[in-house]
Design a protein around this motif. Structure first.
Motif, PDB file in Angstrom:
ATOM      1  N   ASP A 148       0.079  -9.229  17.696  1.00 46.82           N
ATOM      2  CA  ASP A 148       0.194 -10.458  17.418  1.00 46.82           C
ATOM      3  C   ASP A 148       1.222 -10.906  19.041  1.00 46.82           C
ATOM      4  O   ASP A 148       1.840 -12.039  18.281  1.00 46.82           O
ATOM      5  N   GLY A 149       1.259 -10.498  19.891  1.00 44.64           N
ATOM      6  CA  GLY A 149       1.509 -10.426  20.540  1.00 44.64           C
ATOM      7  C   GLY A 149       2.220 -10.142  22.506  1.00 44.64           C
ATOM      8  O   GLY A 149       1.007  -8.797  22.147  1.00 44.64           O
ATOM      9  N   PRO A 150       2.246  -9.799  23.733  1.00 46.57           N
ATOM     10  CA  PRO A 150       2.462  -9.278  24.538  1.00 46.57           C
ATOM     11  C   PRO A 150       2.583  -8.132  23.890  1.00 46.57           C
ATOM     12  O   PRO A 150       3.602  -7.479  22.984  1.00 46.57           O
ATOM     13  N   VAL A 151       1.875  -6.497  24.638  1.00 46.89           N
ATOM     14  CA  VAL A 151       1.966  -5.096  23.814  1.00 46.89           C
ATOM     15  C   VAL A 151       3.442  -4.784  25.498  1.00 46.89           C
ATOM     16  O   VAL A 151       2.953  -4.861  26.186  1.00 46.89           O
ATOM     17  N   ALA A 157       2.510   3.494  25.424  1.00 45.53           N
ATOM     18  CA  ALA A 157       2.401   4.608  26.278  1.00 45.53           C
ATOM     19  C   ALA A 157       2.600   5.581  24.572  1.00 45.53           C
ATOM     20  O   ALA A 157       2.036   6.901  24.412  1.00 45.53           O
ATOM     21  N   ARG A 158       3.034   5.181  23.597  1.00 51.54           N
ATOM     22  CA  ARG A 158       2.498   6.017  21.929  1.00 51.54           C
ATOM     23  C   ARG A 158       1.910   5.965  21.960  1.00 51.54           C
ATOM     24  O   ARG A 158       1.750   7.236  21.022  1.00 51.54           O
ATOM     25  N   LEU A 159       1.470   4.958  21.337  1.00 49.98           N
ATOM     26  CA  LEU A 159      -0.301   5.100  20.298  1.00 49.98           C
ATOM     27  C   LEU A 159      -0.672   5.250  21.954  1.00 49.98           C
ATOM     28  O   LEU A 159      -1.981   6.045  20.800  1.00 49.98           O
ATOM     29  N   TRP A 176      -3.877  -4.664  27.474  1.00 49.91           N
ATOM     30  CA  TRP A 176      -3.993  -3.745  27.176  1.00 49.91           C
ATOM     31  C   TRP A 176      -3.079  -2.241  28.474  1.00 49.91           C
ATOM     32  O   TRP A 176      -3.827  -2.401  29.030  1.00 49.91           O
ATOM     33  N   PRO A 177      -2.023  -2.117  28.145  1.00 47.00           N
ATOM     34  CA  PRO A 177      -1.142  -1.833  29.585  1.00 47.00           C
ATOM     35  C   PRO A 177      -1.045  -0.484  28.997  1.00 47.00           C
ATOM     36  O   PRO A 177      -1.739   0.354  28.073  1.00 47.00           O
TER      37      PRO A 177
END
Length: 281
Positions: A148-151, A157-159, A176-177
């Protein structure tokens, strides 16, 4: 199943939690054991890959999606997202999920090859999208996501750690970073519409993929996305129709040379002269 408990909690207990719904009644995985699609899927799984449609293999560095990684689809192209996800049906589990994609066309998803009986949808997870992804990662093979917005990089990193533990593939509509692979549609052209009439029948695109390591070198492929049947397939140049050769003019019959005939001037004959008659006296 315990893994779904936090997702299926009643809205009375957690009114802000998203509702996860199956698209259709679950059924056995389609296909017959030993079909070419299943054999290719099993071979990909042995290499730690999630299989993809044959048309997409040449653009992916490993000819499949590396398990436990996040893949970014630049621009959030829904057609490319669905085409990448369609290969999940060849896996042993075969389940997929769509999170934060309320406008996802289910008919289009089925056309690309997704089994709607094994697709879970969380249309509007709101700010809880990361929690939904964490729960689903342990239950499905692949997740399609539009945040729903910038990650934030820390959240990504957690995901990423969750994905590595579960082996789930995350397809993100947008940036996606730390994405292991980035794909996008560089150019596209729709076919089928005329001057104010007609019907869209297909889209020709150029897909480009780049990423880290062996995927650092960009790869491209020209595809129908979708074709006239709603699926993805390679674009092949059609041989130009041979233009009919103009027929040669029939040769004019040869005219024999005419030998020049000397023209002899014709002298008109003199008027006949009346014979002189001597007058007889």
């Amino acid at each position: 199943m315990p893994v779904f408990e936090s997702v299926f909690e009643s809205t009375a207990e957690q009114p802000a939690r998203p509702v996860l719904r199956p698209v259709a009644s679950p059924a056995a995985a389609p296909g017959t054991p030993g079909t070419p699609g299943e054999r290719e899927g099993q071979a990909a799984e042995r290499r730690g890959l999630l299989p993809v449609a044959p048309a997409l293999r040449e653009v992916l560095p490993d000819a499949g999606l590396r398990r436990g990684t996040a893949v970014s689809v630049a621009g959030g192209d829904t057609g490319l997202l669905l085409a990448l996800a369609a290969g999940v049906k060849e896996t042993e589990g075969g389940w997929a999920a769509a999170v934060g994609l309320p406008d996802l066309g289910l008919a289009a998803a089925e056309g690309y090859g997704l089994d709607l009986r094994r697709l879970l949808v969380a249309d509007d997870p709101g700010p809880h999208w990361a929690e939904v992804v964490s729960v689903l990662a342990g239950a499905v093979e692949l997740i399609m996501l539009r945040p729903d917005g910038p990650v934030p990089p820390k959240l990504a990193a957690r995901l990423a750690a969750v994905l590595r533990r579960s082996g789930c593939v995350l397809l993100v509509a947008g940036p996606w970073p730390g994405a292991a692979l980035r794909l996008g549609v560089r150019s596209g052209r729709w076919f089928g519409l005329g001057d104010g009439h007609g019907q869209l029948v297909g889209r020709q695109v150029e897909v480009v993929a780049e990423g880290r390591g062996s995927a650092g070198r960009g790869r491209t492929a020209r595809l129908w996305l979708p074709d006239e049947h709603g699926a993805v397939r390679p674009f092949q140049e059609q041989p130009q129709q041979e233009q009919p050769q103009p027929m040669a003019e029939p040769a004019a019959p040869a005219i024999p040379a005419i030998r020049a005939i000397p023209v002899v001037p014709v002298v008109p004959a003199a008027e006949p002269v009346a014979p002189l008659v001597a007058a007889v006296v």
